[in-house]
Design a protein around this motif. Structure first.
Motif, PDB file in Angstrom:
ATOM      1  N   LYS A   1      -5.221   8.895   8.363  1.00  0.00           N
ATOM      2  CA  LYS A   1      -5.711   7.761   9.170  1.00  0.00           C
ATOM      3  C   LYS A   1      -6.729   6.942   8.375  1.00  0.00           C
ATOM      4  O   LYS A   1      -6.666   5.703   8.349  1.00  0.00           O
ATOM      5  CB  LYS A   1      -6.347   8.294  10.455  1.00  0.00           C
ATOM      6  N   GLN A   2      -7.649   7.610   7.734  1.00  0.00           N
ATOM      7  CA  GLN A   2      -8.663   6.910   6.943  1.00  0.00           C
ATOM      8  C   GLN A   2      -8.017   6.142   5.792  1.00  0.00           C
ATOM      9  O   GLN A   2      -8.413   5.008   5.477  1.00  0.00           O
ATOM     10  CB  GLN A   2      -9.687   7.904   6.398  1.00  0.00           C
ATOM     11  N   ALA A   3      -7.030   6.740   5.161  1.00  0.00           N
ATOM     12  CA  ALA A   3      -6.340   6.069   4.060  1.00  0.00           C
ATOM     13  C   ALA A   3      -5.624   4.817   4.562  1.00  0.00           C
ATOM     14  O   ALA A   3      -5.663   3.762   3.913  1.00  0.00           O
ATOM     15  CB  ALA A   3      -5.345   7.024   3.408  1.00  0.00           C
ATOM     16  N   ALA A   4      -4.968   4.922   5.717  1.00  0.00           N
ATOM     17  CA  ALA A   4      -4.276   3.772   6.289  1.00  0.00           C
ATOM     18  C   ALA A   4      -5.273   2.666   6.633  1.00  0.00           C
ATOM     19  O   ALA A   4      -5.044   1.484   6.339  1.00  0.00           O
ATOM     20  CB  ALA A   4      -3.479   4.189   7.514  1.00  0.00           C
ATOM     21  N   ASP A   5      -6.382   3.044   7.237  1.00  0.00           N
ATOM     22  CA  ASP A   5      -7.423   2.063   7.580  1.00  0.00           C
ATOM     23  C   ASP A   5      -7.944   1.348   6.332  1.00  0.00           C
ATOM     24  O   ASP A   5      -8.249   0.153   6.365  1.00  0.00           O
ATOM     25  CB  ASP A   5      -8.588   2.750   8.298  1.00  0.00           C
ATOM     26  N   SER A   6      -8.038   2.083   5.228  1.00  0.00           N
ATOM     27  CA  SER A   6      -8.590   1.503   3.997  1.00  0.00           C
ATOM     28  C   SER A   6      -7.698   0.417   3.408  1.00  0.00           C
ATOM     29  O   SER A   6      -8.152  -0.395   2.592  1.00  0.00           O
ATOM     30  CB  SER A   6      -8.812   2.605   2.946  1.00  0.00           C
TER      31      SER A   6
ATOM     32  N   GLY B   1       0.820  -1.205   0.000  1.00  0.00           N
ATOM     33  CA  GLY B   1       0.000   0.000   0.000  1.00  0.00           C
ATOM     34  C   GLY B   1       0.853   1.254   0.000  1.00  0.00           C
ATOM     35  O   GLY B   1       1.869   1.324   0.700  1.00  0.00           O
ATOM     36  N   LEU B   2       0.459   2.236  -0.781  1.00  0.00           N
ATOM     37  CA  LEU B   2       1.132   3.542  -0.827  1.00  0.00           C
ATOM     38  C   LEU B   2       0.126   4.623  -0.475  1.00  0.00           C
ATOM     39  O   LEU B   2      -0.843   4.841  -1.205  1.00  0.00           O
ATOM     40  CB  LEU B   2       1.709   3.806  -2.217  1.00  0.00           C
ATOM     41  N   ILE B   3       0.324   5.287   0.648  1.00  0.00           N
ATOM     42  CA  ILE B   3      -0.508   6.437   1.020  1.00  0.00           C
ATOM     43  C   ILE B   3       0.137   7.663   0.393  1.00  0.00           C
ATOM     44  O   ILE B   3       1.320   7.941   0.622  1.00  0.00           O
ATOM     45  CB  ILE B   3      -0.609   6.564   2.543  1.00  0.00           C
ATOM     46  N   ILE B   4      -0.634   8.412  -0.400  1.00  0.00           N
ATOM     47  CA  ILE B   4      -0.019   9.437  -1.242  1.00  0.00           C
ATOM     48  C   ILE B   4      -0.931  10.630  -1.449  1.00  0.00           C
ATOM     49  O   ILE B   4      -2.147  10.488  -1.632  1.00  0.00           O
ATOM     50  CB  ILE B   4       0.375   8.819  -2.615  1.00  0.00           C
ATOM     51  N   ASN B   5      -0.337  11.806  -1.432  1.00  0.00           N
ATOM     52  CA  ASN B   5      -0.986  13.024  -1.890  1.00  0.00           C
ATOM     53  C   ASN B   5      -0.578  13.199  -3.347  1.00  0.00           C
ATOM     54  O   ASN B   5       0.542  13.624  -3.633  1.00  0.00           O
ATOM     55  CB  ASN B   5      -0.543  14.220  -1.050  1.00  0.00           C
ATOM     56  N   GLU B   6      -1.464  12.872  -4.268  1.00  0.00           N
ATOM     57  CA  GLU B   6      -1.103  12.897  -5.686  1.00  0.00           C
ATOM     58  C   GLU B   6      -1.006  14.308  -6.247  1.00  0.00           C
ATOM     59  O   GLU B   6      -0.639  14.485  -7.411  1.00  0.00           O
ATOM     60  CB  GLU B   6      -2.093  12.045  -6.479  1.00  0.00           C
ATOM     61  N   GLY B   7      -1.284  15.298  -5.415  1.00  0.00           N
ATOM     62  CA  GLY B   7      -1.055  16.672  -5.823  1.00  0.00           C
ATOM     63  C   GLY B   7       0.361  17.130  -5.534  1.00  0.00           C
ATOM     64  O   GLY B   7       0.746  18.241  -5.898  1.00  0.00           O
ATOM     65  N   GLU B   8       1.150  16.271  -4.887  1.00  0.00           N
ATOM     66  CA  GLU B   8       2.532  16.614  -4.571  1.00  0.00           C
ATOM     67  C   GLU B   8       3.444  15.895  -5.556  1.00  0.00           C
ATOM     68  O   GLU B   8       3.549  14.671  -5.565  1.00  0.00           O
ATOM     69  CB  GLU B   8       2.869  16.230  -3.125  1.00  0.00           C
ATOM     70  N   GLN B   9       4.096  16.669  -6.392  1.00  0.00           N
ATOM     71  CA  GLN B   9       4.837  16.131  -7.527  1.00  0.00           C
ATOM     72  C   GLN B   9       5.916  15.141  -7.111  1.00  0.00           C
ATOM     73  O   GLN B   9       6.096  14.092  -7.742  1.00  0.00           O
ATOM     74  CB  GLN B   9       5.459  17.292  -8.303  1.00  0.00           C
ATOM     75  N   ASN B  10       6.652  15.473  -6.061  1.00  0.00           N
ATOM     76  CA  ASN B  10       7.726  14.578  -5.642  1.00  0.00           C
ATOM     77  C   ASN B  10       7.190  13.221  -5.207  1.00  0.00           C
ATOM     78  O   ASN B  10       7.806  12.178  -5.455  1.00  0.00           O
ATOM     79  CB  ASN B  10       8.547  15.206  -4.512  1.00  0.00           C
TER      80      ASN B  10
ATOM     81  N   HIS C   1       9.116  -7.773  -9.250  1.00  0.00           N
ATOM     82  CA  HIS C   1       8.966  -8.900  -8.326  1.00  0.00           C
ATOM     83  C   HIS C   1       7.554  -9.490  -8.384  1.00  0.00           C
ATOM     84  O   HIS C   1       7.215 -10.365  -7.586  1.00  0.00           O
ATOM     85  CB  HIS C   1       9.257  -8.449  -6.895  1.00  0.00           C
ATOM     86  N   GLY C   2       6.735  -9.004  -9.303  1.00  0.00           N
ATOM     87  CA  GLY C   2       5.359  -9.482  -9.398  1.00  0.00           C
ATOM     88  C   GLY C   2       4.467  -9.005  -8.269  1.00  0.00           C
ATOM     89  O   GLY C   2       3.463  -9.641  -7.947  1.00  0.00           O
ATOM     90  N   ILE C   3       4.816  -7.874  -7.674  1.00  0.00           N
ATOM     91  CA  ILE C   3       4.061  -7.317  -6.543  1.00  0.00           C
ATOM     92  C   ILE C   3       3.299  -6.083  -7.021  1.00  0.00           C
ATOM     93  O   ILE C   3       3.830  -5.255  -7.767  1.00  0.00           O
ATOM     94  CB  ILE C   3       5.009  -6.956  -5.380  1.00  0.00           C
ATOM     95  N   LYS C   4       2.066  -5.945  -6.564  1.00  0.00           N
ATOM     96  CA  LYS C   4       1.210  -4.828  -6.967  1.00  0.00           C
ATOM     97  C   LYS C   4       1.271  -3.694  -5.942  1.00  0.00           C
ATOM     98  O   LYS C   4       1.301  -3.938  -4.737  1.00  0.00           O
ATOM     99  CB  LYS C   4      -0.240  -5.303  -7.109  1.00  0.00           C
TER     100      LYS C   4
ATOM    101  N   ARG D   1      -5.994  -5.482   2.733  1.00  0.00           N
ATOM    102  CA  ARG D   1      -5.763  -5.427   1.281  1.00  0.00           C
ATOM    103  C   ARG D   1      -4.278  -5.472   0.922  1.00  0.00           C
ATOM    104  O   ARG D   1      -3.927  -5.771  -0.214  1.00  0.00           O
ATOM    105  CB  ARG D   1      -6.371  -4.142   0.709  1.00  0.00           C
ATOM    106  N   VAL D   2      -3.406  -5.132   1.893  1.00  0.00           N
ATOM    107  CA  VAL D   2      -1.975  -5.069   1.592  1.00  0.00           C
ATOM    108  C   VAL D   2      -1.177  -5.824   2.651  1.00  0.00           C
ATOM    109  O   VAL D   2      -1.646  -6.056   3.766  1.00  0.00           O
ATOM    110  CB  VAL D   2      -1.480  -3.600   1.521  1.00  0.00           C
ATOM    111  N   ASP D   3       0.050  -6.162   2.270  1.00  0.00           N
ATOM    112  CA  ASP D   3       0.935  -6.898   3.162  1.00  0.00           C
ATOM    113  C   ASP D   3       2.036  -6.012   3.748  1.00  0.00           C
ATOM    114  O   ASP D   3       2.799  -6.447   4.617  1.00  0.00           O
ATOM    115  CB  ASP D   3       1.574  -8.058   2.397  1.00  0.00           C
ATOM    116  N   ALA D   4       2.130  -4.790   3.264  1.00  0.00           N
ATOM    117  CA  ALA D   4       3.077  -3.797   3.780  1.00  0.00           C
ATOM    118  C   ALA D   4       2.594  -2.429   3.328  1.00  0.00           C
ATOM    119  O   ALA D   4       1.827  -2.312   2.372  1.00  0.00           O
ATOM    120  CB  ALA D   4       4.489  -4.061   3.272  1.00  0.00           C
ATOM    121  N   ILE D   5       3.034  -1.398   4.034  1.00  0.00           N
ATOM    122  CA  ILE D   5       2.688  -0.016   3.690  1.00  0.00           C
ATOM    123  C   ILE D   5       3.985   0.762   3.470  1.00  0.00           C
ATOM    124  O   ILE D   5       4.965   0.581   4.204  1.00  0.00           O
ATOM    125  CB  ILE D   5       1.852   0.655   4.797  1.00  0.00           C
ATOM    126  N   TYR D   6       3.966   1.648   2.477  1.00  0.00           N
ATOM    127  CA  TYR D   6       5.125   2.486   2.168  1.00  0.00           C
ATOM    128  C   TYR D   6       4.663   3.926   1.988  1.00  0.00           C
ATOM    129  O   TYR D   6       3.579   4.174   1.447  1.00  0.00           O
ATOM    130  CB  TYR D   6       5.797   1.997   0.876  1.00  0.00           C
TER     131      TYR D   6
END
Length: 348
Positions: free
Chosen positions: A224-229, A184-193, A208-211, A233-238
Motif C-alpha cells: 500500500k505504501q509503495a502504491a501511494d508513493s 510505476g512498477l511495484i516490486i520485491n527485488e528479492g524475488e528473482q522472477n 517508446h521513450g517511457i520511463k 509520479r506515474v501515469d500507469a502501474i504494472y
C-alpha cells in the motif's frame, strides 16, 4: 537475464509443446507391479504427492486446483487413491527449506513446487523422487533445470512466463493509454522472477521513450505504501508475477481506483480482482497441464528428465470493464479488437 532461457522460450512460443503431455495409454511393467499387492491381487495403488507452495494467492491457488483436477480426471483422486501432503511456506525462506527437507525424507511418489523459491528448494534437496514445478518464471536462470528440452535428472515442469506477454502489455500501455511518460512498477527485488520480468518491461518501455519507476517492497504489508508513493509520479502501474506483490494487490487496486491510475498486472486473477488489464492465461489451465505431466509420470512411468519444460501458448488480452471505469480508462473499440476471446476475456 539468462539469454539461453529467453532464446529457447522465444522459439517455444511458436511451437505447440506436446512432449510433456503426450498420450501414452499403455501401462509400464513398473506400474503393473506397483498396482499389485501380491500374486493374484490387483489392489489399486495409492499415490502420495507432496506439495510446497510459497504463499496463498489466487494465481498459485488456481495452479494447485488445476493440478489436482488433472489428477482426478485421470482417476487419481484424493480420498480414494491419492494422499496429498500440502505445505504452505507463507513466504518464509526458512519454511521453504524446512518443507523441502521434509519432503526429501518422505516416501512420496512425486513432489510439486509451486513458485520459483519452493521449486528451487525441491530441486536442491529432493533427488530420489520425481519433481515437478509450476508458476516458475525462468527455470534455467533459477538453477532448477539447465535446458527446457529434455532437462535431464528428476525434474521438469511448466514456466508461467512468455516474454511476449510482457512486451505486448508495455506496447499496449504506450500506444493505448494517452500521454504516458512514466510507468510505476511495484516490486520485491528479492524475488528473482520479478526482477527478470521487470527488466523485460523496462526495455520494452524504453523503445517508446517511457520511463519505468520502481517502488520496492520487502513484504506484502509494504505494498500500500509503495502504491501511494507512485501517485502523482506515474501515469500507469504494472506488477509482474511477483508473489509478494500479488498477495497485496487489493491495496494497489484501492490506490489505482482512488487516483484514476490504470493498473496492469501480469496475471488474469489480479485482473478479475480489479486490475484493468493483462496479457495472460488461466492459471488453472497452467496447473492442469502440470497435473497431466504428473499423470504421465505416476501412471505411465515417464521419466521427468525426458519431458520438455512447457511455456504458455494461449496468450490473450484480458480486460476488466468495471476496473476501467474506476480507473478513468475509456476502453475503445480498437482496444477491444485486441482481445481474441472476447466472451471470456472481456470481464464485465
Amino acid at each position: 537475464m539468462n539469454r539461453k532461457f529467453w532464446l529457447t522460450l522465444a522459439l517455444a512460443s511458436f511451437m505447440v509443446v506436446t512432449a510433456a503431455c503426450g498420450a501414452n495409454t499403455g501401462k509400464t511393467s513398473n506400474e503393473s507391479e506397483g498396482n499389485t499387492a501380491g500374486s493374484g491381487n490387483t489392489a489399486e495403488k495409492t499415490y502420495k504427492i507432496a506439495v510446497s507452495q510459497i504463499v496463498e494467492h489466487p494465481s498459485l491457488d488456481a495452479t494447485y486446483d488445476g493440478f489436482v483436477a488433472a489428477l482426478k480426471d485421470a482417476g487419481i483422486e484424493e480420498g480414494k487413491n491419492l494422499e496429498i501432503d500440502f505445505n504452505n511456506a507463507q513466504g518464509d525462506s526458512a519454511n521453504i527449506k524446512t518443507i523441502s527437507q521434509k519432503i526429501a525424507s518422505s516416501k512420496s511418489d512425486l513432489a510439486l513446487g509451486i513458485a520459483t523459491p519452493t521449486a528451487q528448494a525441491l530441486a536442491d534437496d529432493v533427488k530420489d523422487i520425481p519433481v515437478l514445478f509450476a508458476a516458475v518464471t525462468d527455470p534455467i536462470d533459477a538453477g532448477i533445470v539447465t535446458q527446457l528440452e529434455a532437462p535431464g535428472g528428476n525434474i521438469t515442469g511448466a514456466s508461467d512466463t512468455n516474454p511476449a506477454a510482457i512486451t505486448e502489455t508495455m506496447d499496449f500501455i504506450a500506444t493505448q493509454i494517452p500521454d504516458v511518460k512514466n510507468v510505476g512498477l511495484i516490486i520485491n527485488e528479492g524475488e528473482q522472477n520479478a526482477v527478470i520480468m521487470g527488466d523485460i518491461a523496462e526495455k520494452a518501455l524504453e523503445k517508446h521513450g517511457i520511463k519505468l519507476i520502481k517502488a520496492s517492497v520487502a513484504n506484502s504489508s509494504d505494498v500500500k505504501q509503495a502504491a501511494d508513493s507512485l501517485v502523482g509520479r506515474v501515469d500507469a502501474i504494472y506488477i509482474t508475477l511477483d508473489n509478494m506483490v500479488v498477495t497485496g494487490a487489493d491495496a494497489i487496486i484501492e490506490v489505482a481506483n482512488e487516483n484514476d491510475i490504470p493498473f496492469f498486472s501480469a496475471d488474469r486473477d489480479t485482473v478479475e480482482k480489479g486490475a484493468f488489464a493483462a496479457v495472460g492465461f488461466k492459471y488453472y489451465d497452467h496447473g492442469y497441464e502440470v497435473g497431466q505431466m504428473a499423470v504421465e509420470i505416476l501412471k505411465n512411468g515417464k521419466n521427468p528428465g525426458e519431458m520438455n519444460v512447457t511455456v504458455p501458448q494461449k496468450l490473450d488480452f484480458i480486460f476488466n470493464m468495471k476496473a476501467a471505469a474506476e480507473q478513468g480508462i475509456t476502453v475503445t473499440e480498437e482496444m477491444k479488437a485486441l482481445v481474441k476471446d472476447q466472451e471470456n476475456n472481456i470481464i464485465e
